[in-house]
Motif scaffolding. Structure first.
Motif, mmCIF file in Angstrom:
data_model
loop_
_atom_site.group_PDB
_atom_site.id
_atom_site.type_symbol
_atom_site.label_atom_id
_atom_site.label_comp_id
_atom_site.label_asym_id
_atom_site.label_seq_id
_atom_site.Cartn_x
_atom_site.Cartn_y
_atom_site.Cartn_z
ATOM 1 N N LYS A 3 0.716 -1.201 -0.023
ATOM 2 C CA LYS A 3 -0.262 -0.002 -0.021
ATOM 3 C C LYS A 3 0.912 1.325 0.061
ATOM 4 C CE LYS A 3 -4.129 2.229 2.425
ATOM 5 N NZ LYS A 3 -4.995 2.231 3.680
ATOM 6 N N PHE A 4 2.078 1.171 0.707
ATOM 7 C CA PHE A 4 2.562 2.299 0.756
ATOM 8 C C PHE A 4 4.046 2.675 0.313
ATOM 9 C CE2 PHE A 4 -0.104 2.167 4.631
ATOM 10 C CZ PHE A 4 -0.654 3.145 4.586
ATOM 11 N N HIS A 5 4.407 1.410 -0.271
ATOM 12 C CA HIS A 5 5.885 1.596 -0.742
ATOM 13 C C HIS A 5 5.732 1.852 -2.366
ATOM 14 C CE1 HIS A 5 10.052 1.146 -1.845
ATOM 15 N NE2 HIS A 5 10.161 -0.137 -1.118
ATOM 16 N N LYS A 6 6.361 3.041 -2.896
ATOM 17 C CA LYS A 6 6.435 3.444 -4.149
ATOM 18 C C LYS A 6 7.026 2.510 -4.898
ATOM 19 C CE LYS A 6 5.983 8.402 -2.902
ATOM 20 N NZ LYS A 6 6.525 9.765 -3.155
ATOM 21 N N GLY A 7 7.978 1.635 -4.421
ATOM 22 C CA GLY A 7 8.699 0.652 -5.271
ATOM 23 C C GLY A 7 8.177 -0.550 -5.532
ATOM 24 N N PHE A 8 6.667 -0.875 -4.975
ATOM 25 C CA PHE A 8 6.015 -1.813 -5.363
ATOM 26 C C PHE A 8 5.419 -1.852 -6.863
ATOM 27 C CE2 PHE A 8 1.770 -4.051 -5.805
ATOM 28 C CZ PHE A 8 2.333 -5.465 -5.539
ATOM 29 N N VAL A 9 5.737 -3.299 -7.573
ATOM 30 C CA VAL A 9 5.232 -3.344 -8.940
ATOM 31 C C VAL A 9 4.376 -4.801 -8.944
ATOM 32 C CG1 VAL A 9 5.875 -3.610 -11.488
ATOM 33 C CG2 VAL A 9 7.443 -2.076 -9.790
ATOM 34 N N ALA A 10 3.320 -4.451 -9.085
ATOM 35 C CA ALA A 10 2.228 -5.564 -9.097
ATOM 36 C C ALA A 10 2.868 -6.646 -10.287
ATOM 37 C CB ALA A 10 0.681 -5.266 -9.548
ATOM 38 N N GLY A 11 2.883 -7.865 -9.739
ATOM 39 C CA GLY A 11 3.088 -8.757 -10.626
ATOM 40 C C GLY A 11 4.675 -9.377 -10.707
ATOM 41 N N ARG A 12 5.317 -8.270 -10.154
ATOM 42 C CA ARG A 12 6.735 -8.600 -10.041
ATOM 43 C C ARG A 12 7.506 -8.549 -8.803
ATOM 44 N NH1 ARG A 12 10.646 -3.913 -12.567
ATOM 45 N NH2 ARG A 12 10.422 -2.976 -10.534
ATOM 46 N N SER A 13 7.003 -7.671 -7.813
ATOM 47 C CA SER A 13 7.345 -7.646 -6.550
ATOM 48 C C SER A 13 7.038 -8.872 -5.874
ATOM 49 C CB SER A 13 7.052 -6.414 -5.680
ATOM 50 O OG SER A 13 7.435 -5.272 -6.551
ATOM 51 N N LYS A 14 7.862 -9.365 -5.052
ATOM 52 C CA LYS A 14 7.734 -10.777 -4.206
ATOM 53 C C LYS A 14 7.907 -10.586 -2.904
ATOM 54 C CE LYS A 14 6.669 -12.929 -8.161
ATOM 55 N NZ LYS A 14 5.412 -13.705 -8.444
ATOM 56 N N CYS A 15 7.338 -11.328 -2.010
ATOM 57 C CA CYS A 15 7.312 -11.500 -0.459
ATOM 58 C C CYS A 15 7.542 -12.982 -0.160
ATOM 59 C CB CYS A 15 6.076 -11.028 0.119
ATOM 60 S SG CYS A 15 6.192 -11.265 2.069
ATOM 61 N N ILE A 16 9.009 -13.118 0.583
ATOM 62 C CA ILE A 16 9.251 -14.509 1.263
ATOM 63 C C ILE A 16 8.803 -14.420 2.832
ATOM 64 C CG2 ILE A 16 11.176 -15.987 1.914
ATOM 65 C CD1 ILE A 16 12.503 -14.696 -0.563
#
Length: 208
Positions: free
Chosen positions: A12-25
């Motif tokens: 929600k708040f991180h400008k670097g988030f890119v849907a479909g590319r940014s990931k979480c472990i």
């Protein structure tokens, strides 16, 4: 659950988030923890997450083969609608995906070195990334000893309302006492949970 709230906050708040590319472990210690998270995702109507673990079988799962682990990572990286991967420490040094934006540990890692290896899966593209640790109550009474473990416990269960700067504590351990610097030592450092004034909660999430 807090673990998903942390990731959704980053989205929600991180400008670097890119849907479909940014990931979480999300790192766990047991198959039971992984199953609980997978069931929670299903109940919340979120995209499913696979569980990456090593050759040792967990209580309710057989070991994964090398080919199965490789295929799982390929699916996770290439599937835009499944951003989360649940894993044990088997996913550590040697794995590189540039766009991991968030790493979350459920429970304390085995020590500072393991924590650094896990958290460094994030931010490899140079974009600001986040690493959170959610200490569990049972971690406080863990019988594991050694300086490597004590450092993490001191940060996670500090008697002070505000724990010490994680950058300083980890730097002193890895580079030698007095060598660590605080987050505020230079204007370009990302801030840990203490220096960034993150909200304190009973099972507080420590940010590195």
């Amino acid at each position: 659950p807090m673990v998903f709230a942390l990731w959704e906050g980053v989205i929600k708040f991180h400008k670097g988030f890119v849907a479909g590319r940014s990931k979480c472990i999300i790192y766990v210690k047991t198959g039971e923890q992984a199953l609980t998270l997978q069931e929670s995702l299903k109940e919340l109507g979120r995209a499913p997450a696979e569980f990456y673990h090593g050759r040792a079988a967990t209580r309710d799962r057989r070991p994964l083969t090398d080919n199965e682990r490789s295929a799982m990572l390929n699916r996770w990286v290439s599937e835009p609608d499944c951003p989360i991967l649940i894993a044990t420490s088997a996913l550590g040094a040697g794995f590189h995906y540039d766009h991991v934006l968030c790493v979350i540990n459920v429970g304390l890692p085995e020590g500072v070195i393991e924590q650094v290896q896990m958290s460094s899966r994030a931010g490899r593209d140079g974009v600001l990334a986040f690493s959170f640790v959610i200490p569990l109550f049972e971690d406080a009474g863990s019988g594991k000893k050694g300086e490597n473990v004590r450092i993490l416990k001191d940060v996670a269960f500090s008697p002070d309302r505000r724990p010490p700067c994680a950058r300083k504590v980890f730097g002193d351990f890895l580079d030698g006492t007095g060598c660590g610097v605080t987050c505020n030592s230079t204007p370009h450092n990302a801030l840990c949970g203490t220096c960034g004034n993150l909200i304190n909660i009973p099972r507080r999430a420590l940010s590195y």
